[in-house]
Every structure is written in structure tokens, then in C-alpha cells.
Design a protein around this motif. Sequence first.
Motif, short mmCIF file in Angstrom:
data_model
loop_
_atom_site.label_atom_id
_atom_site.label_comp_id
_atom_site.label_asym_id
_atom_site.label_seq_id
_atom_site.Cartn_x
_atom_site.Cartn_y
_atom_site.Cartn_z
N LEU A 1 0.94 4.17 -3.08
CA LEU A 1 0.85 5.62 -2.87
C LEU A 1 2.02 6.36 -3.51
CD1 LEU A 1 -0.37 5.76 0.86
CD2 LEU A 1 -1.72 6.20 -1.21
N ILE A 2 3.21 5.78 -3.39
CA ILE A 2 4.39 6.39 -3.99
C ILE A 2 4.28 6.40 -5.51
CG2 ILE A 2 6.89 6.15 -4.34
CD1 ILE A 2 7.05 5.06 -1.48
N LEU A 3 3.87 5.27 -6.08
CA LEU A 3 3.73 5.19 -7.53
C LEU A 3 2.65 6.13 -8.04
CD1 LEU A 3 4.09 1.38 -8.32
CD2 LEU A 3 5.82 3.16 -8.33
N PHE A 4 1.57 6.26 -7.28
CA PHE A 4 0.49 7.18 -7.66
C PHE A 4 1.01 8.62 -7.68
CE2 PHE A 4 -3.09 9.97 -6.48
CZ PHE A 4 -3.94 9.70 -7.54
N GLY A 5 1.82 8.96 -6.67
CA GLY A 5 2.38 10.31 -6.62
C GLY A 5 3.33 10.57 -7.79
N PRO B 1 9.31 7.51 -15.37
CA PRO B 1 10.56 6.74 -15.42
C PRO B 1 11.25 6.59 -14.06
CG PRO B 1 10.46 8.25 -17.28
CD PRO B 1 9.32 8.60 -16.36
N MET B 2 10.91 7.47 -13.11
CA MET B 2 11.50 7.37 -11.77
C MET B 2 11.00 6.13 -11.03
SD MET B 2 13.65 9.79 -10.80
CE MET B 2 13.45 9.97 -9.02
N ILE B 3 9.95 5.50 -11.54
CA ILE B 3 9.39 4.32 -10.88
C ILE B 3 10.44 3.20 -10.78
CG2 ILE B 3 7.75 2.41 -11.18
CD1 ILE B 3 5.76 4.44 -12.27
N PHE B 4 11.20 3.01 -11.84
CA PHE B 4 12.16 1.90 -11.87
C PHE B 4 13.29 2.07 -10.85
CE2 PHE B 4 10.07 1.59 -15.98
CZ PHE B 4 9.81 0.23 -16.07
N LEU C 1 0.83 -1.21 0.00
CA LEU C 1 0.00 0.00 0.00
C LEU C 1 0.87 1.26 0.00
CD1 LEU C 1 -2.81 -1.05 2.51
CD2 LEU C 1 -2.97 -0.85 0.02
N ILE C 2 1.97 1.23 0.76
CA ILE C 2 2.89 2.37 0.75
C ILE C 2 3.46 2.57 -0.65
CG2 ILE C 2 5.10 3.24 1.62
CD1 ILE C 2 4.48 1.76 4.25
N GLY C 3 3.82 1.46 -1.30
CA GLY C 3 4.36 1.54 -2.66
C GLY C 3 3.35 2.07 -3.65
N LEU D 1 6.07 -3.18 -9.54
CA LEU D 1 5.33 -2.63 -10.67
C LEU D 1 4.01 -3.37 -10.90
CD1 LEU D 1 8.32 -2.13 -13.15
CD2 LEU D 1 7.19 -0.39 -11.74
N ILE D 2 3.95 -4.62 -10.43
CA ILE D 2 2.72 -5.42 -10.53
C ILE D 2 2.36 -5.84 -9.11
CG2 ILE D 2 1.59 -7.39 -11.64
CD1 ILE D 2 3.96 -7.45 -13.61
N PHE D 3 1.70 -4.97 -8.38
CA PHE D 3 1.60 -5.12 -6.93
C PHE D 3 0.95 -6.39 -6.42
CE2 PHE D 3 3.00 -0.75 -6.28
CZ PHE D 3 3.79 -0.95 -5.17
N PRO D 4 -0.05 -6.96 -7.08
CA PRO D 4 -0.57 -8.22 -6.56
C PRO D 4 0.51 -9.29 -6.44
CG PRO D 4 -2.10 -7.30 -8.14
CD PRO D 4 -0.86 -6.45 -8.20
N LEU D 5 1.48 -9.25 -7.36
CA LEU D 5 2.58 -10.21 -7.33
C LEU D 5 3.47 -10.00 -6.11
CD1 LEU D 5 3.86 -12.52 -8.96
CD2 LEU D 5 5.23 -10.81 -10.16
#
Length: 251
Positions: free
Chosen positions: A48-52, A60-63, A44-46, A222-226
Motif C-alpha cells: 500500500l505504501i509503495l502504491f501510494g 525514488p523515495m521507495i529505497f 500488504l502494508i508495504g 521491492l520484490i514482495f513475494p521474497l
Amino acid sequence: MTENNAPAFARLTFDSLFRAIKRGWEMFLITRPLSVTYAMIFALIGILILFGIERASFAPMIFPLAGGFMLVGPLLLSGFFAMADRIARKETCTFSDIVSGFSRTSPEMLVIAFVCTLLFMIWVTDVAALYGFTVGRVPASLLMLFSPSENILSFLLWSSLLGAVLAFVIFSISAFSVPLLYYRRAGLVQAVFLSVTAVFANLATCLLWAMILSVTIIASILIFPLFLLTFPVLAFASHTLYREIFPEYSV
């Protein structure tokens, strides 16, 4: 123990990794509801970060940020260590075991946590500067990652190379020092020395393990359910590897 009371480490093979992953899967199945719930906190924290990041059009900063999880990930394993100990004693795991695991955090572990957090902050600052240099202020959404421009590809390449070096340094320091400190088998300096020495004594195997951790965690973030599956499995597998490389283990 050796003559100077330092834990002796063994050799790891590629088969050790497969056995560890298999055992990690088995322990995940035993603790599945609890492990998924625990992993959900970080998922859940991740999110929120990805959404921001997406809202700010810095996709590109996601990686590199996902890869940065490798810098702090070892510090989240105490809860899984506690569950693994319960399983070894054939006892039922509860959420209180996770709390108990973190209650074993020593001042030396906090020092490791501080160093990892500091390096993570330095990494974020450096990668942000690299982003500004290569991509600039051009908005970049998630959709652009499916057909990245030359600037985005350059950013991903250089951030991956720099991140790999930093991640391996942290991996060498924390991979086995964290469990050694958790189980009070060594002091801070000795635990770090043993961890680095054990990693380089098993360099090929540890490099492969570090790559498995990095690729799996980045893909899972990147694929959060996983992530809800892979994080617990890899955490339990890491504990299993610790038990194999430092065989004089006691719960």
C-alpha cells in the motif's frame, strides 16, 4: 551471569552468521504457513505504501523508505521469538503464540519502540527534504529508476549514506536490547548498554550482519513475494544470534 547480575556476552564469528541463517531457514520450514501469514501482514502494508509512492510519482523515495524498515523491524520480532521458544521445546506453533509473544511487551520495550518510531519519522522528514533539494517537483515513476537521471542518482547516494549511519545507530541500540528486554534479562538502560557494547565488541561481524539485513530487506520489500520468505528467516536468525551472543539464555 556476571557478578553484577548482568548477562555476559560472547564473541561472534562470521561462521556464527552462517549458522544463524541456516537455523533461521530450518525454523522457517517448521513454521512456514504461520510465518508466511505473519509476514504477509507487513507485506500488504508495504504494498500500500509503495502504491501510494508510485501514484504520487515519488518513486525514488521507495529505497530510503524501504531502508527505514530497519529502524522499526526489531520491534516486530516478538512473535518470532515466541515461535522460536515453541520450536526449542519441540511444540507445535499456532497464531496464539504470536499474540502471546506481543503480550510480553514490557514498558521498556515500548520506550525502544517510541525511540525507533521517532527516529523513523525524523528520517522520513529529512529524506523528504533531501528529495526536494536534489530531485525537486519533477515526477519520477518506477520506470525512471531503470535509467535514473543525475539528480535521482545524487538523491539515492546521499540518502543511502545518511540512512546507513542512522540504521547502524538503531541496530546497535536495538539488536540485542529487544530480546534482552523480551526475556526480562535486563532493565532498559542495561539492555541498551549491553546491546551497544556487544555490537562494538563484535564490530566486524555485526557490521556484516547489519549489511545482510539491510540489503536483503530492501531487496525483499521491492520484490514482495521474497519478503514472505526472507523476513521470517532473518527474524529467526536474529533470535539464534541472540542466543549465541548471550549464551546464558532461558526460555
